[in-house]
Write a protein that holds these residues in place. Structure first.
Motif, PDB file in Angstrom:
ATOM      1  N   SER A   1     -12.793   3.836   8.228  1.00  0.00           N
ATOM      2  CA  SER A   1     -11.337   4.035   8.159  1.00  0.00           C
ATOM      3  C   SER A   1     -10.901   4.592   6.815  1.00  0.00           C
ATOM      4  O   SER A   1      -9.708   4.590   6.506  1.00  0.00           O
ATOM      5  CB  SER A   1     -10.616   2.703   8.402  1.00  0.00           C
ATOM      6  OG  SER A   1     -11.049   2.134   9.604  1.00  0.00           O
ATOM      7  N   ALA A   2     -11.854   5.102   6.025  1.00  0.00           N
ATOM      8  CA  ALA A   2     -11.527   5.538   4.664  1.00  0.00           C
ATOM      9  C   ALA A   2     -10.464   6.628   4.640  1.00  0.00           C
ATOM     10  O   ALA A   2      -9.639   6.683   3.727  1.00  0.00           O
ATOM     11  CB  ALA A   2     -12.796   6.032   3.971  1.00  0.00           C
ATOM     12  N   ASP A   3     -10.470   7.485   5.669  1.00  0.00           N
ATOM     13  CA  ASP A   3      -9.536   8.617   5.665  1.00  0.00           C
ATOM     14  C   ASP A   3      -8.258   8.332   6.443  1.00  0.00           C
ATOM     15  O   ASP A   3      -7.446   9.233   6.645  1.00  0.00           O
ATOM     16  CB  ASP A   3     -10.224   9.857   6.263  1.00  0.00           C
ATOM     17  CG  ASP A   3     -11.360  10.325   5.378  1.00  0.00           C
ATOM     18  OD1 ASP A   3     -11.260  10.143   4.148  1.00  0.00           O
ATOM     19  OD2 ASP A   3     -12.357  10.842   5.916  1.00  0.00           O
ATOM     20  N   ARG A   4      -8.114   7.090   6.875  1.00  0.00           N
ATOM     21  CA  ARG A   4      -6.903   6.774   7.644  1.00  0.00           C
ATOM     22  C   ARG A   4      -5.795   6.254   6.724  1.00  0.00           C
ATOM     23  O   ARG A   4      -6.056   5.634   5.696  1.00  0.00           O
ATOM     24  CB  ARG A   4      -7.219   5.749   8.732  1.00  0.00           C
ATOM     25  CG  ARG A   4      -8.060   6.373   9.852  1.00  0.00           C
ATOM     26  CD  ARG A   4      -8.734   5.343  10.694  1.00  0.00           C
ATOM     27  NE  ARG A   4      -7.794   4.597  11.530  1.00  0.00           N
ATOM     28  CZ  ARG A   4      -8.147   3.586  12.311  1.00  0.00           C
ATOM     29  NH1 ARG A   4      -9.408   3.199  12.363  1.00  0.00           N
ATOM     30  NH2 ARG A   4      -7.255   2.974  13.041  1.00  0.00           N
ATOM     31  N   TYR A   5      -4.565   6.530   7.127  1.00  0.00           N
ATOM     32  CA  TYR A   5      -3.406   6.104   6.336  1.00  0.00           C
ATOM     33  C   TYR A   5      -3.020   4.674   6.728  1.00  0.00           C
ATOM     34  O   TYR A   5      -3.346   4.233   7.844  1.00  0.00           O
ATOM     35  CB  TYR A   5      -2.233   7.058   6.572  1.00  0.00           C
ATOM     36  CG  TYR A   5      -2.473   8.413   5.952  1.00  0.00           C
ATOM     37  CD1 TYR A   5      -2.139   8.656   4.624  1.00  0.00           C
ATOM     38  CD2 TYR A   5      -3.069   9.434   6.684  1.00  0.00           C
ATOM     39  CE1 TYR A   5      -2.390   9.893   4.039  1.00  0.00           C
ATOM     40  CE2 TYR A   5      -3.324  10.679   6.108  1.00  0.00           C
ATOM     41  CZ  TYR A   5      -2.979  10.893   4.785  1.00  0.00           C
ATOM     42  OH  TYR A   5      -3.242  12.096   4.203  1.00  0.00           O
ATOM     43  N   PRO A   6      -2.323   3.951   5.829  1.00  0.00           N
ATOM     44  CA  PRO A   6      -1.963   2.560   6.140  1.00  0.00           C
ATOM     45  C   PRO A   6      -1.262   2.411   7.493  1.00  0.00           C
ATOM     46  O   PRO A   6      -1.477   1.427   8.196  1.00  0.00           O
ATOM     47  CB  PRO A   6      -1.040   2.181   4.982  1.00  0.00           C
ATOM     48  CG  PRO A   6      -1.525   3.003   3.854  1.00  0.00           C
ATOM     49  CD  PRO A   6      -1.946   4.313   4.456  1.00  0.00           C
ATOM     50  N   GLY A   7      -0.435   3.392   7.851  1.00  0.00           N
ATOM     51  CA  GLY A   7       0.275   3.319   9.134  1.00  0.00           C
ATOM     52  C   GLY A   7      -0.655   3.352  10.338  1.00  0.00           C
ATOM     53  O   GLY A   7      -0.265   2.977  11.441  1.00  0.00           O
TER      54      GLY A   7
ATOM     55  N   LEU B   1       0.848  -1.200   0.000  1.00  0.00           N
ATOM     56  CA  LEU B   1       0.000   0.000   0.000  1.00  0.00           C
ATOM     57  C   LEU B   1       0.877   1.241   0.000  1.00  0.00           C
ATOM     58  O   LEU B   1       2.008   1.207   0.506  1.00  0.00           O
ATOM     59  CB  LEU B   1      -0.898   0.006   1.244  1.00  0.00           C
ATOM     60  CG  LEU B   1      -1.894  -1.151   1.363  1.00  0.00           C
ATOM     61  CD1 LEU B   1      -2.635  -1.079   2.690  1.00  0.00           C
ATOM     62  CD2 LEU B   1      -2.875  -1.151   0.209  1.00  0.00           C
ATOM     63  N   PHE B   2       0.346   2.328  -0.514  1.00  0.00           N
ATOM     64  CA  PHE B   2       1.111   3.581  -0.537  1.00  0.00           C
ATOM     65  C   PHE B   2       0.899   4.333   0.779  1.00  0.00           C
ATOM     66  O   PHE B   2      -0.221   4.713   1.104  1.00  0.00           O
ATOM     67  CB  PHE B   2       0.692   4.434  -1.734  1.00  0.00           C
ATOM     68  CG  PHE B   2       1.246   3.904  -3.019  1.00  0.00           C
ATOM     69  CD1 PHE B   2       2.441   4.376  -3.526  1.00  0.00           C
ATOM     70  CD2 PHE B   2       0.606   2.881  -3.695  1.00  0.00           C
ATOM     71  CE1 PHE B   2       2.978   3.860  -4.678  1.00  0.00           C
ATOM     72  CE2 PHE B   2       1.134   2.354  -4.857  1.00  0.00           C
ATOM     73  CZ  PHE B   2       2.326   2.844  -5.354  1.00  0.00           C
ATOM     74  N   ASP B   3       1.995   4.522   1.500  1.00  0.00           N
ATOM     75  CA  ASP B   3       1.919   5.123   2.844  1.00  0.00           C
ATOM     76  C   ASP B   3       1.333   6.531   2.833  1.00  0.00           C
ATOM     77  O   ASP B   3       0.738   6.965   3.809  1.00  0.00           O
ATOM     78  CB  ASP B   3       3.331   5.218   3.456  1.00  0.00           C
ATOM     79  CG  ASP B   3       3.967   3.858   3.568  1.00  0.00           C
ATOM     80  OD1 ASP B   3       3.210   2.884   3.599  1.00  0.00           O
ATOM     81  OD2 ASP B   3       5.209   3.777   3.619  1.00  0.00           O
ATOM     82  N   SER B   4       1.561   7.251   1.738  1.00  0.00           N
ATOM     83  CA  SER B   4       1.137   8.651   1.707  1.00  0.00           C
ATOM     84  C   SER B   4      -0.298   8.814   1.220  1.00  0.00           C
ATOM     85  O   SER B   4      -0.783   9.933   1.095  1.00  0.00           O
ATOM     86  CB  SER B   4       2.074   9.453   0.807  1.00  0.00           C
ATOM     87  OG  SER B   4       2.093   8.867  -0.478  1.00  0.00           O
ATOM     88  N   LEU B   5      -0.969   7.701   0.920  1.00  0.00           N
ATOM     89  CA  LEU B   5      -2.361   7.759   0.475  1.00  0.00           C
ATOM     90  C   LEU B   5      -3.262   7.141   1.541  1.00  0.00           C
ATOM     91  O   LEU B   5      -2.864   6.186   2.208  1.00  0.00           O
ATOM     92  CB  LEU B   5      -2.542   6.987  -0.837  1.00  0.00           C
ATOM     93  CG  LEU B   5      -1.713   7.433  -2.044  1.00  0.00           C
ATOM     94  CD1 LEU B   5      -2.032   6.557  -3.249  1.00  0.00           C
ATOM     95  CD2 LEU B   5      -1.976   8.888  -2.388  1.00  0.00           C
ATOM     96  N   THR B   6      -4.465   7.681   1.689  1.00  0.00           N
ATOM     97  CA  THR B   6      -5.421   7.115   2.645  1.00  0.00           C
ATOM     98  C   THR B   6      -5.959   5.785   2.108  1.00  0.00           C
ATOM     99  O   THR B   6      -5.713   5.429   0.945  1.00  0.00           O
ATOM    100  CB  THR B   6      -6.604   8.075   2.852  1.00  0.00           C
ATOM    101  OG1 THR B   6      -7.281   8.218   1.596  1.00  0.00           O
ATOM    102  CG2 THR B   6      -6.146   9.441   3.342  1.00  0.00           C
ATOM    103  N   ALA B   7      -6.711   5.097   2.966  1.00  0.00           N
ATOM    104  CA  ALA B   7      -7.310   3.824   2.538  1.00  0.00           C
ATOM    105  C   ALA B   7      -8.171   4.053   1.295  1.00  0.00           C
ATOM    106  O   ALA B   7      -8.104   3.287   0.326  1.00  0.00           O
ATOM    107  CB  ALA B   7      -8.144   3.243   3.670  1.00  0.00           C
TER     108      ALA B   7
END
Lengths: 257, 249
Positions: free
Chosen positions: A133-139, A92-98
């Protein structure tokens, strides 16, 4: 069996090491086929050759009668993707949200407009129980949630074939079954053909239509999961017993009694 | 031989990234991010280094020129040195240190984490998506950053020369405006563009190809890629500076 994905004489070597040595494999449409085998034997290499991430040294891979490069161009899916790949570590791209991760293939490689993409992704997130969790980042997501985001991204383009590289690695038993259930559920809903690499023996056999055992660069067993018990190959028996397959047999026998 | 091979690969890599950028969707948003990464985030270091370079040059050149009774030429010496040579070179080196190394590391991690492979499976051109916007941003930002470096450096020379060492400020600025020609500015911009393309291409190439070029896998490979990106870029800037200056003089 009608072959939707057909592999013939696939070879791949790295330096002096021949990893794939004449792989022949036929996968039926809308089926779940699981590739098992020892670690480092070449299962992921086989998936990457199918996904065009690695170039095989020899052999052919056909999807619905067309070479994969051709089928990619002619793909009927929304983003022109005939194959989707769910990576072992999710990628997953860390800088993109779910939401953005799931939407990425549609935003970058489809002709859908913004409203259509949002509607499609929202729907997928609801199915995956990720709306909150749509707006949360993978981290900021748990391991299971990351798997679901990766699954959503793999399925959002409605691909014809989905390749799963150890989709349940690092998950607890409950999450493992949840991921397997999702694969079956989505396979029924979208009708894709699934090819899995998994070490979760015997659990993965519950969702598999066919099992392929890769050993010494070749497919040495291909058949239904229930045929594994009657197979006489000692090497396969040894692998399965080490992989705890006996536990399933005794559990199944117990259930039958 | 391998250097020639690598140069060829880097050229194709840079061309592929530029070409890929123009086939992307949402180019403006990606370009804005690239400008933020290369332009905005590098501005503080460029301004700081530019100021101190100008301050030091003001001191050094004043004490050299005063021996010949030519301290009135301080403005000329500072401005031409900065615009022709030090501005483009030091700007490039600072951007390599700030943005280039970060880019090499980020791309290396994305390679190890299979994010680049993931883009390929999604039919997204990884070069156009990850590298293209940064290269185009470089073409926009490098000349601007170089101009900022030059201006702040010339102002630094004024601070030491006129404010501290009492060179007449009118003479200083008059010499700056009289001595600098359009050809000097043009030469500086040509250098800035070439240095920008070279350094960002090299840094992106090293990070993107971590799996092929680094001696070690994993974190050590990323670290090695970032280090080599900075070293290669810096040496290339100095070598290219000599070549371009030879043609311009």
């Amino acid at each position: 069996m009608d072959s939707f994905l057909k592999i013939r004489g696939l070879n791949k070597h790295f330096g002096d090491k021949r990893v794939l040595d004449g792989i022949d494999l036929d996968v039926a449409a809308a089926s779940v086929t699981t590739i098992i085998g020892k670690s480092g034997i070449g299962k992921s290499v086989l998936l990457k050759c199918i996904a065009n991430l690695l170039q095989p040294d020899a052999g052919t891979i056909e999807l619905d009668g067309q070479a994969i490069s051709q089928s990619r161009r002619n793909a009927q899916s929304d983003a022109g993707v005939s194959f989707s790949y769910m990576f072992q570590n999710n990628a997953l791209f860390d800088s993109l949200t779910a939401f953005e991760n799931v939407a990425l293939p549609l935003c970058e490689a489809s002709k859908l407009n913004k409203a259509e993409i949002e509607e499609r992704v929202d729907e997928m997130l609801v199915h995956l129980e990720l709306s909150d969790s749509a707006d949360r980042y993978p981290g900021e997501l748990s391991g299971g949630m990351k798997k679901r985001v990766a699954l959503g991204r793999a399925l959002i383009t409605k691909p014809q074939v989905v390749l799963f590289d150890e989709p349940t690695t690092g998950l607890d038993p409950e999450r493992k079954f949840s991921v397997f259930e999702m694969i079956v559920d989505y396979r029924e809903r979208f009708g894709f053909t699934a090819l899995l690499v998994s070490h979760d023996i015997p659990e993965v056999f519950e969702i598999s239509d066919r099992v392929a055992w890769l050993d010494e660069g070749r497919i040495k067993f291909f058949g239904k999961p229930e045929e594994l018990n009657t197979d006489a190959q000692s090497a396969l028996s040894g692998f399965l017993s080490k992989a705890n397959y006996g536990r399933k047999s005794s559990l199944m026998n117990g259930a039958n009694e | 031989m391998s250097v020639v091979f690598d140069l060829g690969e880097i050229s194709l890599f840079g061309w592929g990234a530029l070409r890929g950028f123009f086939t992307q969707r949402g180019r403006l948003a990606k370009l804005t991010l690239g400008i933020h990464e290369i332009g905005v985030r590098c501005f503080p270091i460029i301004a700081t280094v530019g100021l101190f370079t100008g301050l030091v040059m003001g001191l050094q050149l004043y004490y050299t020129l005063v021996k010949f009774g030519a301290e009135s030429a301080l403005g000329t010496a500072v401005a031409l040195s900065l615009i022709r040579e030090l501005g483009p070179v030091l700007t490039a080196l600072m951007v390599v240190g700030q943005a280039g190394s970060a880019m090499a590391s980020e791309l290396g991690i994305q390679r190890n984490d299979e994010q680049i492979d993931a883009l390929q499976t999604m039919s997204i051109d990884p070069l156009g998506f990850l590298v293209g916007p940064r290269l185009v941003a470089t073409l926009i930002c490098f000349p601007i950053l170089t101009a900022i470096f030059d201006l702040i450096g010339i102002f630094g020379g004024y601070l030491t020369g006129s404010v501290l060492l009492n060179v007449d400020s009118g003479v200083y600025w008059n010499r700056v405006f009289e001595s600098v020609t359009w050809a000097d500015v043009q030469g500086g911009y040509i250098k800035a563009l070439v240095f920008g393309l070279l350094t960002i291409s090299i840094c992106a190439y090293r990070g993107y190809n971590t799996h092929r070029k680094a001696s070690f896998p994993g974190v050590r490979g990323v670290s090695e890629s970032a280090t080599r990106a900075v070293v290669w870029s810096s040496v290339t800037v100095l070598a290219a500076d000599y070549l371009i200056t030879s043609f311009l003089m």
